[in-house]
Design a protein around this motif. Structure first.
Motif, PDB file in Angstrom:
ATOM      1  N   THR A   4      26.946  38.753  46.646  1.00 22.81           N
ATOM      2  CA  THR A   4      27.612  40.038  46.893  1.00 22.81           C
ATOM      3  C   THR A   4      26.547  41.140  46.791  1.00 22.81           C
ATOM      4  O   THR A   4      25.936  41.327  45.738  1.00 22.81           O
ATOM      5  CB  THR A   4      28.721  40.267  45.849  1.00 22.81           C
ATOM      6  OG1 THR A   4      29.586  39.130  45.872  1.00 22.81           O
ATOM      7  CG2 THR A   4      29.510  41.521  46.152  1.00 22.81           C
ATOM      8  N   THR A   6      25.513  45.082  47.205  1.00 20.19           N
ATOM      9  CA  THR A   6      26.001  46.465  47.290  1.00 20.19           C
ATOM     10  C   THR A   6      24.808  47.394  47.484  1.00 20.19           C
ATOM     11  O   THR A   6      23.889  47.407  46.657  1.00 20.19           O
ATOM     12  CB  THR A   6      26.763  46.853  46.001  1.00 20.19           C
ATOM     13  OG1 THR A   6      27.795  45.894  45.792  1.00 20.19           O
ATOM     14  CG2 THR A   6      27.380  48.232  46.114  1.00 20.19           C
ATOM     15  N   ASN A   8      23.947  51.428  48.261  1.00 18.81           N
ATOM     16  CA  ASN A   8      24.510  52.796  48.312  1.00 18.81           C
ATOM     17  C   ASN A   8      26.030  52.778  48.223  1.00 18.81           C
ATOM     18  O   ASN A   8      26.717  53.523  48.926  1.00 18.81           O
ATOM     19  CB  ASN A   8      24.090  53.514  49.601  1.00 18.81           C
ATOM     20  CG  ASN A   8      22.631  53.862  49.623  1.00 18.81           C
ATOM     21  OD1 ASN A   8      21.876  53.426  48.757  1.00 18.81           O
ATOM     22  ND2 ASN A   8      22.206  54.626  50.603  1.00 18.81           N
ATOM     23  N   GLY A   9      26.577  51.881  47.393  1.00 18.21           N
ATOM     24  CA  GLY A   9      28.027  51.852  47.181  1.00 18.21           C
ATOM     25  C   GLY A   9      28.802  51.025  48.201  1.00 18.21           C
ATOM     26  O   GLY A   9      29.982  50.759  48.030  1.00 18.21           O
ATOM     27  N   GLN A  10      28.146  50.590  49.291  1.00 15.44           N
ATOM     28  CA  GLN A  10      28.832  49.746  50.282  1.00 15.44           C
ATOM     29  C   GLN A  10      28.519  48.287  49.995  1.00 15.44           C
ATOM     30  O   GLN A  10      27.373  47.955  49.673  1.00 15.44           O
ATOM     31  CB  GLN A  10      28.349  50.073  51.685  1.00 15.44           C
ATOM     32  CG  GLN A  10      28.746  51.441  52.174  1.00 15.44           C
ATOM     33  CD  GLN A  10      28.410  51.586  53.653  1.00 15.44           C
ATOM     34  OE1 GLN A  10      28.746  50.743  54.462  1.00 15.44           O
ATOM     35  NE2 GLN A  10      27.717  52.661  53.984  1.00 15.44           N
ATOM     36  N   THR A  11      29.520  47.411  50.169  1.00 19.79           N
ATOM     37  CA  THR A  11      29.328  46.002  49.790  1.00 19.79           C
ATOM     38  C   THR A  11      29.472  45.072  50.992  1.00 19.79           C
ATOM     39  O   THR A  11      30.293  45.306  51.878  1.00 19.79           O
ATOM     40  CB  THR A  11      30.343  45.632  48.690  1.00 19.79           C
ATOM     41  OG1 THR A  11      30.086  46.461  47.552  1.00 19.79           O
ATOM     42  CG2 THR A  11      30.219  44.179  48.268  1.00 19.79           C
ATOM     43  N   GLN A  13      28.867  40.577  52.005  1.00 20.17           N
ATOM     44  CA  GLN A  13      28.515  39.239  51.517  1.00 20.17           C
ATOM     45  C   GLN A  13      27.234  38.812  52.228  1.00 20.17           C
ATOM     46  O   GLN A  13      27.207  38.692  53.466  1.00 20.17           O
ATOM     47  CB  GLN A  13      29.647  38.229  51.806  1.00 20.17           C
ATOM     48  CG  GLN A  13      30.902  38.443  50.965  1.00 20.17           C
ATOM     49  CD  GLN A  13      30.622  38.432  49.465  1.00 20.17           C
ATOM     50  OE1 GLN A  13      29.927  37.543  48.971  1.00 20.17           O
ATOM     51  NE2 GLN A  13      31.153  39.429  48.750  1.00 20.17           N
ATOM     52  N   MET A  27      25.026  47.437  57.740  1.00 21.10           N
ATOM     53  CA  MET A  27      26.106  48.253  57.160  1.00 21.10           C
ATOM     54  C   MET A  27      26.056  49.695  57.666  1.00 21.10           C
ATOM     55  O   MET A  27      26.820  50.540  57.217  1.00 21.10           O
ATOM     56  CB  MET A  27      25.993  48.247  55.625  1.00 21.10           C
ATOM     57  CG  MET A  27      26.383  46.922  55.003  1.00 21.10           C
ATOM     58  SD  MET A  27      26.513  47.071  53.192  1.00 21.10           S
ATOM     59  CE  MET A  27      24.907  46.560  52.671  1.00 21.10           C
ATOM     60  N   HIS A  83      25.129  38.822  42.290  1.00 21.37           N
ATOM     61  CA  HIS A  83      25.452  40.184  42.734  1.00 21.37           C
ATOM     62  C   HIS A  83      24.157  41.000  42.720  1.00 21.37           C
ATOM     63  O   HIS A  83      23.459  41.028  41.718  1.00 21.37           O
ATOM     64  CB  HIS A  83      26.496  40.804  41.786  1.00 21.37           C
ATOM     65  CG  HIS A  83      27.152  42.026  42.367  1.00 21.37           C
ATOM     66  ND1 HIS A  83      28.325  42.533  41.905  1.00 21.37           N
ATOM     67  CD2 HIS A  83      26.790  42.842  43.393  1.00 21.37           C
ATOM     68  CE1 HIS A  83      28.663  43.608  42.615  1.00 21.37           C
ATOM     69  NE2 HIS A  83      27.728  43.812  43.513  1.00 21.37           N
ATOM     70  N   ARG A  85      22.801  44.907  43.328  1.00 24.50           N
ATOM     71  CA  ARG A  85      23.207  46.299  43.541  1.00 24.50           C
ATOM     72  C   ARG A  85      21.950  47.143  43.646  1.00 24.50           C
ATOM     73  O   ARG A  85      21.082  47.071  42.771  1.00 24.50           O
ATOM     74  CB  ARG A  85      24.056  46.756  42.344  1.00 24.50           C
ATOM     75  CG  ARG A  85      25.270  47.550  42.742  1.00 24.50           C
ATOM     76  CD  ARG A  85      26.378  47.511  41.703  1.00 24.50           C
ATOM     77  NE  ARG A  85      25.903  47.510  40.336  1.00 24.50           N
ATOM     78  CZ  ARG A  85      25.759  48.598  39.583  1.00 24.50           C
ATOM     79  NH1 ARG A  85      26.013  49.788  40.083  1.00 24.50           N
ATOM     80  NH2 ARG A  85      25.359  48.502  38.336  1.00 24.50           N
ATOM     81  N   HIS A  87      20.063  50.918  45.667  1.00 22.19           N
ATOM     82  CA  HIS A  87      20.288  52.107  46.493  1.00 22.19           C
ATOM     83  C   HIS A  87      18.966  52.584  47.062  1.00 22.19           C
ATOM     84  O   HIS A  87      17.900  52.372  46.488  1.00 22.19           O
ATOM     85  CB  HIS A  87      20.983  53.220  45.702  1.00 22.19           C
ATOM     86  CG  HIS A  87      20.292  53.601  44.436  1.00 22.19           C
ATOM     87  ND1 HIS A  87      19.174  54.381  44.425  1.00 22.19           N
ATOM     88  CD2 HIS A  87      20.554  53.282  43.152  1.00 22.19           C
ATOM     89  CE1 HIS A  87      18.776  54.533  43.178  1.00 22.19           C
ATOM     90  NE2 HIS A  87      19.580  53.877  42.386  1.00 22.19           N
ATOM     91  N   GLU A 376      31.377  56.824  36.771  1.00 18.09           N
ATOM     92  CA  GLU A 376      30.385  55.760  36.554  1.00 18.09           C
ATOM     93  C   GLU A 376      29.480  56.075  35.373  1.00 18.09           C
ATOM     94  O   GLU A 376      28.782  55.205  34.862  1.00 18.09           O
ATOM     95  CB  GLU A 376      29.509  55.609  37.794  1.00 18.09           C
ATOM     96  CG  GLU A 376      30.210  54.955  38.944  1.00 18.09           C
ATOM     97  CD  GLU A 376      29.314  54.873  40.164  1.00 18.09           C
ATOM     98  OE1 GLU A 376      28.085  54.826  40.008  1.00 18.09           O
ATOM     99  OE2 GLU A 376      29.874  54.881  41.261  1.00 18.09           O
TER     100      GLU A 376
END
Ligand code: FES
Length: 548
Positions: A4, A6, A8-11, A13, A27, A83, A85, A87, A376
């Motif tokens: 998974t 992510t 910049n906040g967009q996720t 697969q 994305m 995962h 994450r 940015h 957050e």
């Protein structure tokens, strides 16, 4: 594989071993680049906040990076699951202050007298021809901050603002504070910090709705480290006692008459006219830079009879105090706590940051969050509010201890997220505040005046703009003076840079003004430690008996 991912906040697969850049593109996320994934431009950097070990090992083009930074064109998703994450350095949601407020009317009424002029189709700088064109004469004012960069594009003949833009300073891969950037620049030859920034600036300038080659002048303000890095100066001496810019040393040695700097558009690696002049405004000292100098122009200090104070609270807080007769300056290394750094749930003023905290009559906590999204973390203005509310309701005493010996106060909780304040966070904030208060007391004491003698107290900078004044007074972050005398002035540095860009007489005024500033060295003041200890307590700031 199914990681998974992510960005910049967009996720998404991630099911193939593709690069973070490829996934970002899929994305629709705009990743800065000039080399199209070749590993050459170093602009596609991302900060990985989770899942670093799900990525491929560092590749050779990433040798300059440390910590959690990666080049998105080189980092591939390789794990089978997990995962990640991250940015980009251009998140687009950071609250960046581009404007100034409440400044003297005189600054809005002056007539442009730029150094760039035209004579028929000849374009001249200080009377010397640099180009031939009948097109517009444009200029850029830039506030180059450690965290953020603001650009204004103006018409040099009319003073009209054509466009402005802002972005996070991508040099964060060299550390978030000036000290680390100095160390990075000293250890990594090749001016990587400057070159990376130049790539970002080039994209920003090319997005302006004009031909960049009609930009004939640029005025750069920023703290001494940021300014000197941009002008490819050796910044090592700023990090060593007595913390001087190489330009100050050269002035003392008689090798130059001003700490201001000049280079051409070509030398700056920017797409503006190659013979354009890029002027770095003079600095006041190693730790009171060209941004603070520009503030003096913005508040019209050269013509003020009233007593003016300017305080720009940040990792390095700067103070200016005085009027046209006498000016003092000081800086104090308060650290990053009030910007959310070193705080367990701290974060910059991005979407998701708690910026406002209130304890209601029934004891519950109400919050306001930037971007109206789920919280957050908490940013600087939220921290000031939280401390003030805990103090007001007796849940924290003036020594920063929570009631009933608890070690943490929960500000927000849902199923899997808790945002809290630890007693150790309060301790960090107490020390940062202590440094700021000590700085203020030292400057006022050196000037021989008390807080109530001040006619106008400008809070400069983005942090000062969003502070709750009453909360700040309650915890003793700013003096308890009449609120009518406090102006939350926003980005005074970009305003001063714009004035210096549009007017050669104002630029000369700035050059003269910085030479008159007396710089106070806080650490040498006999009462500094006493001021610091007093300032670590959460209570309204009282005048110290040794002033006056
Ligand atoms: S896109 Fe240029 S280094 Fe990655």
């Amino acid at each position: 594989m199914a990681v998974t991912l992510t960005i910049n906040g967009q996720t998404i697969q991630a099911t193939e071993a593709r690069s973070l850049f490829d996934y970002a593109e899929a994305m629709g996320i705009d990743v800065p680049t000039s080399c199209r994934k070749q590993g050459k431009c170093k602009e596609c950097m991302v900060e990985v906040v989770e899942g670093m070990n799900a990525l491929s090992p560092l590749a050779e083009p990433e040798n300059h990076l440390k910590g959690n930074f990666r080049l998105s064109c080189q980092a591939h998703v390789t794990a089978a699951e997990g995962h990640v994450r991250c940015h980009t350095m251009r998140r687009g949601h950071m609250r960046i202050e581009r404007h100034a407020f409440g400044l003297p009317i005189a600054n809005r009424e002056f007539k442009p007298d730029p150094t760039v002029t035209r004579d028929g189709d000849r374009i001249l700088i200080d009377g010397i021809e640099i180009a031939r064109s009948t097109g517009p004469l444009l200029g850029i004012a830039m506030d180059l901050g450690t965290t953020t960069v603001v650009l204004r594009l103006v018409d040099l003949e009319t003073g009209e603002l054509i466009a402005d833009t802002s972005f996070e300073n991508p040099q964060r891969f060299g550390g978030s504070e000036d000290k680390s950037r100095i160390a990075y620049d000293t250890e990594h030859p090749g001016r990587l910090l400057m070159r990376t920034l130049a790539g970002y600036l080039t994209h920003a300038i090319e997005k302006f709705p004009v031909d960049p080659r009609t930009i004939y002048e640029m005025v750069v303000v920023g703290n001494s480290t940021m300014r000197d890095l941009f002008f490819r100066k050796n910044v090592y001496s700023i990090g060593q006692t007595p913390y001087q810019s190489i330009t100050e040393i050269e002035v003392a040695e008689g090798k130059r008459t001003s700490t201001s700097l000049n280079q051409t558009g070509l030398q700056s690696l920017l797409p503006i006219h190659p013979k354009a002049r890029v002027y770095g405004a003079p600095i006041i000292s190693g730790h009171v830079g060209a941004d603070a100098a520009a503030c003096m122009l913005a508040v019209d200090l050269a013509h003020e009879d009233r007593l003016i104070a300017v305080m720009d609270i940040g990792t390095n807080t700067e103070f200016i105090l005085g009027n046209r007769h006498r000016i003092l300056s000081a800086s104090c290394p308060a650290g990053p706590a009030f910007e959310g750094g070193a705080i367990a749930c701290g974060m910059p003023a991005l979407d998701g940051a708690i910026e406002d905290v209130a304890v209601t009559a029934d004891g519950s906590i109400s919050l306001r969050v930037i971007g109206d999204v789920a919280p957050e973390g908490i940013c600087g203005s939220g921290l000031v509010d939280a401390l003030s509310e805990l103090l007001r309701t007796g849940r924290m005493n003036d020594m920063g201890r929570f009631e009933d010996d608890i070690k943490r106060v929960t500000l927000y909780q849902d199923n899997d997220k808790e945002i809290f304040l630890l007693e150790s966070d309060v301790n960090e904030l107490a020390q940062a505040k202590g440094a700021n208060v000590a700085g203020l007391h030292t400057v006022f004491s050196s000037y021989g005046i008390n807080f109530e003698d001040i006619d106008v107290f400008y809070l400069a900078g983005g942090f000062g703009r969003h502070l709750n004044i009453e909360a700040s007074k309650r915890i003793g972050l700013i003096p308890s003076i009449d609120s009518a005398r406090i102006i939350q002035a926003g980005n005074t540095a970009i305003e001063g840079a714009t004035i210096a860009l549009l007017s050669k007489s104002k630029r000369q005024e700035l050059e003269d003004l910085v030479k008159r500033v007396e710089h106070c060295r806080l650490e040498t003041h006999p009462s500094f430690f006493e001021f610091f200890v007093e300032g670590c307590q959460f209570k309204p700031m009282e005048p110290m008996p040794c002033a006056k």
